[in-house]
Design an enzyme around this catalytic site. Structure first.
Site, PDB file in Angstrom:
ATOM      1  N   TYR A  39       0.852  -1.192   0.000  1.00  0.00           N
ATOM      2  CA  TYR A  39       0.000   0.000   0.000  1.00  0.00           C
ATOM      3  C   TYR A  39       0.886   1.240   0.000  1.00  0.00           C
ATOM      4  O   TYR A  39       1.789   1.372   0.830  1.00  0.00           O
ATOM      5  CB  TYR A  39      -0.909   0.028   1.231  1.00  0.00           C
ATOM      6  CG  TYR A  39      -1.924   1.147   1.167  1.00  0.00           C
ATOM      7  CD1 TYR A  39      -3.194   0.920   0.656  1.00  0.00           C
ATOM      8  CD2 TYR A  39      -1.614   2.435   1.594  1.00  0.00           C
ATOM      9  CE1 TYR A  39      -4.125   1.941   0.558  1.00  0.00           C
ATOM     10  CE2 TYR A  39      -2.529   3.468   1.501  1.00  0.00           C
ATOM     11  CZ  TYR A  39      -3.790   3.216   0.990  1.00  0.00           C
ATOM     12  OH  TYR A  39      -4.704   4.238   0.892  1.00  0.00           O
ATOM     13  N   GLN A  88     -10.823   0.063   1.397  1.00  0.00           N
ATOM     14  CA  GLN A  88     -11.301  -0.778   0.300  1.00  0.00           C
ATOM     15  C   GLN A  88     -10.138  -1.469  -0.420  1.00  0.00           C
ATOM     16  O   GLN A  88     -10.262  -2.609  -0.891  1.00  0.00           O
ATOM     17  CB  GLN A  88     -12.147   0.029  -0.691  1.00  0.00           C
ATOM     18  CG  GLN A  88     -11.456   1.199  -1.352  1.00  0.00           C
ATOM     19  CD  GLN A  88     -11.569   2.490  -0.559  1.00  0.00           C
ATOM     20  OE1 GLN A  88     -11.728   2.468   0.652  1.00  0.00           O
ATOM     21  NE2 GLN A  88     -11.470   3.618  -1.252  1.00  0.00           N
ATOM     22  N   ASN A 136      -3.536   5.933   6.232  1.00  0.00           N
ATOM     23  CA  ASN A 136      -4.253   6.709   7.247  1.00  0.00           C
ATOM     24  C   ASN A 136      -4.945   5.775   8.246  1.00  0.00           C
ATOM     25  O   ASN A 136      -4.776   4.560   8.209  1.00  0.00           O
ATOM     26  CB  ASN A 136      -5.242   7.672   6.586  1.00  0.00           C
ATOM     27  CG  ASN A 136      -6.339   6.941   5.810  1.00  0.00           C
ATOM     28  OD1 ASN A 136      -6.584   5.744   5.998  1.00  0.00           O
ATOM     29  ND2 ASN A 136      -7.009   7.662   4.920  1.00  0.00           N
ATOM     30  N   SER A 162       5.151   9.363  13.212  1.00  0.00           N
ATOM     31  CA  SER A 162       6.614   9.306  13.196  1.00  0.00           C
ATOM     32  C   SER A 162       7.211   9.851  14.485  1.00  0.00           C
ATOM     33  O   SER A 162       6.638  10.725  15.147  1.00  0.00           O
ATOM     34  CB  SER A 162       7.146  10.100  12.003  1.00  0.00           C
ATOM     35  OG  SER A 162       8.529   9.907  11.857  1.00  0.00           O
ATOM     36  N   GLN A 199      10.943  15.562  11.416  1.00  0.00           N
ATOM     37  CA  GLN A 199       9.863  14.633  11.757  1.00  0.00           C
ATOM     38  C   GLN A 199       8.579  15.367  12.123  1.00  0.00           C
ATOM     39  O   GLN A 199       7.478  14.901  11.830  1.00  0.00           O
ATOM     40  CB  GLN A 199      10.296  13.736  12.924  1.00  0.00           C
ATOM     41  CG  GLN A 199      11.484  12.856  12.590  1.00  0.00           C
ATOM     42  CD  GLN A 199      11.285  12.080  11.300  1.00  0.00           C
ATOM     43  OE1 GLN A 199      10.428  11.203  11.218  1.00  0.00           O
ATOM     44  NE2 GLN A 199      12.065  12.400  10.280  1.00  0.00           N
ATOM     45  N   HIS A 221       5.958  15.946   9.464  1.00  0.00           N
ATOM     46  CA  HIS A 221       5.209  14.799   8.949  1.00  0.00           C
ATOM     47  C   HIS A 221       3.728  14.872   9.313  1.00  0.00           C
ATOM     48  O   HIS A 221       2.854  14.613   8.495  1.00  0.00           O
ATOM     49  CB  HIS A 221       5.763  13.502   9.553  1.00  0.00           C
ATOM     50  CG  HIS A 221       6.758  12.801   8.692  1.00  0.00           C
ATOM     51  ND1 HIS A 221       6.467  12.343   7.431  1.00  0.00           N
ATOM     52  CD2 HIS A 221       8.044  12.456   8.922  1.00  0.00           C
ATOM     53  CE1 HIS A 221       7.530  11.761   6.923  1.00  0.00           C
ATOM     54  NE2 HIS A 221       8.508  11.813   7.799  1.00  0.00           N
ATOM     55  N   GLU A 237      11.368   5.427  17.346  1.00  0.00           N
ATOM     56  CA  GLU A 237      11.434   4.912  15.973  1.00  0.00           C
ATOM     57  C   GLU A 237      12.788   5.258  15.357  1.00  0.00           C
ATOM     58  O   GLU A 237      13.493   4.393  14.827  1.00  0.00           O
ATOM     59  CB  GLU A 237      10.308   5.542  15.152  1.00  0.00           C
ATOM     60  CG  GLU A 237      10.321   5.146  13.682  1.00  0.00           C
ATOM     61  CD  GLU A 237       9.316   5.929  12.861  1.00  0.00           C
ATOM     62  OE1 GLU A 237       9.051   5.514  11.717  1.00  0.00           O
ATOM     63  OE2 GLU A 237       8.796   6.961  13.341  1.00  0.00           O
ATOM     64  N   HIS A 238      13.168   6.532  15.381  1.00  0.00           N
ATOM     65  CA  HIS A 238      14.462   6.999  14.890  1.00  0.00           C
ATOM     66  C   HIS A 238      15.270   7.541  16.064  1.00  0.00           C
ATOM     67  O   HIS A 238      14.740   8.312  16.869  1.00  0.00           O
ATOM     68  CB  HIS A 238      14.311   8.143  13.875  1.00  0.00           C
ATOM     69  CG  HIS A 238      13.403   7.833  12.733  1.00  0.00           C
ATOM     70  ND1 HIS A 238      12.074   8.208  12.713  1.00  0.00           N
ATOM     71  CD2 HIS A 238      13.636   7.205  11.557  1.00  0.00           C
ATOM     72  CE1 HIS A 238      11.520   7.828  11.577  1.00  0.00           C
ATOM     73  NE2 HIS A 238      12.440   7.206  10.856  1.00  0.00           N
ATOM     74  N   ASP A 251      15.875   7.791   5.446  1.00  0.00           N
ATOM     75  CA  ASP A 251      14.547   7.813   4.828  1.00  0.00           C
ATOM     76  C   ASP A 251      14.602   7.503   3.342  1.00  0.00           C
ATOM     77  O   ASP A 251      13.715   6.845   2.798  1.00  0.00           O
ATOM     78  CB  ASP A 251      13.910   9.202   5.008  1.00  0.00           C
ATOM     79  CG  ASP A 251      12.975   9.262   6.191  1.00  0.00           C
ATOM     80  OD1 ASP A 251      12.762   8.232   6.841  1.00  0.00           O
ATOM     81  OD2 ASP A 251      12.464  10.365   6.467  1.00  0.00           O
ATOM     82  N   GLU A 282       1.769 -35.287  29.544  1.00  0.00           N
ATOM     83  CA  GLU A 282       0.751 -34.327  29.118  1.00  0.00           C
ATOM     84  C   GLU A 282      -0.613 -34.984  28.919  1.00  0.00           C
ATOM     85  O   GLU A 282      -1.552 -34.344  28.442  1.00  0.00           O
ATOM     86  CB  GLU A 282       1.202 -33.638  27.815  1.00  0.00           C
ATOM     87  CG  GLU A 282       2.461 -32.800  28.005  1.00  0.00           C
ATOM     88  CD  GLU A 282       2.788 -31.933  26.810  1.00  0.00           C
ATOM     89  OE1 GLU A 282       2.185 -32.150  25.734  1.00  0.00           O
ATOM     90  OE2 GLU A 282       3.633 -31.035  26.953  1.00  0.00           O
ATOM     91  N   HIS A 287      -0.348 -39.982  21.360  1.00  0.00           N
ATOM     92  CA  HIS A 287       0.986 -39.519  20.980  1.00  0.00           C
ATOM     93  C   HIS A 287       2.035 -40.566  21.352  1.00  0.00           C
ATOM     94  O   HIS A 287       2.916 -40.913  20.562  1.00  0.00           O
ATOM     95  CB  HIS A 287       1.328 -38.197  21.689  1.00  0.00           C
ATOM     96  CG  HIS A 287       0.752 -36.978  21.044  1.00  0.00           C
ATOM     97  ND1 HIS A 287      -0.589 -36.781  20.896  1.00  0.00           N
ATOM     98  CD2 HIS A 287       1.363 -35.877  20.515  1.00  0.00           C
ATOM     99  CE1 HIS A 287      -0.805 -35.604  20.312  1.00  0.00           C
ATOM    100  NE2 HIS A 287       0.368 -35.041  20.066  1.00  0.00           N
TER     101      HIS A 287
END
Length: 423
Positions: free
Chosen positions: A121, A183, A206, A229, A251, A254, A319-320, A353, A407, A412
């Protein structure tokens, strides 16, 4: 940007967005509609959400050729070079299948197999993201995935941004569809007449895309549910305040929910960065977004010493993480939690990036405590291989049977013992 002295545990103010009840219900309705009505539902939603009526969902080869006419040749070469760097880095992540043979004839091993198909995506809206194409597609190609499908919402003119199409073509994508939102995720997960389903879905989007990925997980695999971010800069008084401020704002622009944090033992640097952020932010094209991000989710933490600085960064699990100190490499071993680590004055976060090679799809919301960047491993699966010899079963069969009975699984135990009784 507020300055806070470190005292005890520190956490980034984060937005963990599970969506509203209305948003979750909308996503469920969209997925159900796509499952029932396929392409017709996709076209209807594209008209509703993207303001364009499409006759065909698939991007034709002529559109890709035309896209090259709208991207400067110098930029095409830059995309090619970035793609080569990303490919080279990810090729080093490849792991082979392996087998070992024991003295008693037992063969054990692991078979590494690429996924059959992956959907990528790519967000649309106000910006185009060729880098997102490269970072998702190239690891899948390196892993050996045969079918890679890209989806992205069209603009009002019915096209996908030229830079995105060029990046997809250079990365080797053969299937591209003009569909976005929840969708698109539904189509990738369950298929329509035009879009065959895939085994895994990756790529950011999003809140509706994130909720849809969460909803279809289990029927297909997903990469992660990414949050806004984040950047944390670990700096001492050798760092340049204007450069630190510029990286924090890289950042903040963003998203209004992005988090930008400086952690330092130097009050002088903290105050200088605070001033620089205000000055630089005022001159940014995306000033309003950056201002709100800095105001709501930005902070400067001043610690007593470097040990406390490092511990604070590990608590944040950003994250960074940029390390801008006199001895950055010496600190590397002390960092336990970070998605990507940038060391030194010349390793600004945008280097990763776009161009250096490591993946920019990274764990957010503190999940760097237990998660890793997108990699070749995400596009492969592993199968264990067990081939016991007769001698190995005779040596260990009674132990296995005893374990099974511990068990309460008599069948088994008998499955093993049935072979031990035979000569």
């Amino acid at each position: 940007m507020k300055i806070v002295k470190v005292s005890g545990d520190v956490t980034i103010k984060r937005t963990v967005d599970g969506g509203t009840e209305a948003q979750r219900e909308t996503v469920k309705e969209i997925i159900a509609n796509v499952r029932s009505n396929g392409d017709d539902a996709l076209k209807a939603y594209t008209e509703k959400f993207d303001s364009v009526m499409l006759e065909a969902l698939q991007v034709e080869q002529e559109e890709i050729k035309e896209a090259y006419q709208h991207v400067d040749s110098k930029l095409v070469e830059i995309i090619k070079e970035a793609a080569a760097n990303i490919r080279s880095y990810h090729e080093k992540q490849l792991r082979p299948s392996w087998l070992t043979t024991e003295e008693n004839g037992t063969i054990l091993g692991q078979k590494v197999t690429p996924l059959d198909s992956v959907g990528v995506y790519v967000p649309g809206g106000t910006a185009a993201y060729p880098s997102s194409v490269l970072m998702n597609v190239i690891p899948a190609k390196v892993a050996g995935v045969k079918r890679i499908v890209m989806v992205s919402p069209p603009g009002e003119d019915g096209s996908i941004p030229a830079g995105v199409l060029v990046a997809a073509d250079l990365a080797g994508v053969k299937e591209i569809y003009k569909v976005g939102g929840a969708q698109a995720i539904a189509a990738l997960a369950y298929g329509t007449k035009t879009i065959a389903p895939v085994d895994k879905i990756t790529g950011p989007g999003n809140i509706y895309v994130a909720l849809a990925k969460r909803e279809v997980f289990g029927d297909v695999d997903i990469d992660m549910i990414a949050g806004p971010s984040e950047i944390a800069v670990l700096a001492d008084d050798t760092a340049k305040a204007d450069e630190v401020a510029a990286d924090l704002l890289s950042q903040a622009e963003h998203d209004v929910r992005a988090s930008s944090v400086l952690v330092t033992p130097s009050m002088a640097l903290a105050e200088a960065v605070q001033r620089e952020v205000e000055v630089q932010c005022a001159a940014l094209p995306r000033r309003e977004i950056a201002e709100q991000s800095i105001r709501d989710f930005g902070a400067i933490y001043v610690a007593a010493n470097m040990e406390e600085v490092v511990e604070t960064v590990n608590q944040l699990a950003p994250e960074h993480l940029e390390i801008m100190t006199a001895n950055g490499m010496e600190l590397l071993g002390k960092i336990r939690h970070a998605g990507a680590i940038f060391i030194g004055r010349y390793s600004s976060e945008p280097v990763g990036d776009y161009f250096a090679g490591p993946n920019h799809v990274l764990p957010t919301n503190g999940t760097a405590r237990f998660s890793s960047p997108l990699s070749v491993d995400d596009f492969q699966k592993k199968s264990s291989i067990i081939s016991y010899s007769e001698q190995a079963l005779r040596d260990n069969g009674s132990k296995i049977a005893e374990f099974a009975r511990l068990e309460g699984l008599e069948a088994h135990a008998r499955a093993v013992e049935s072979r031990l009784k035979k000569q």
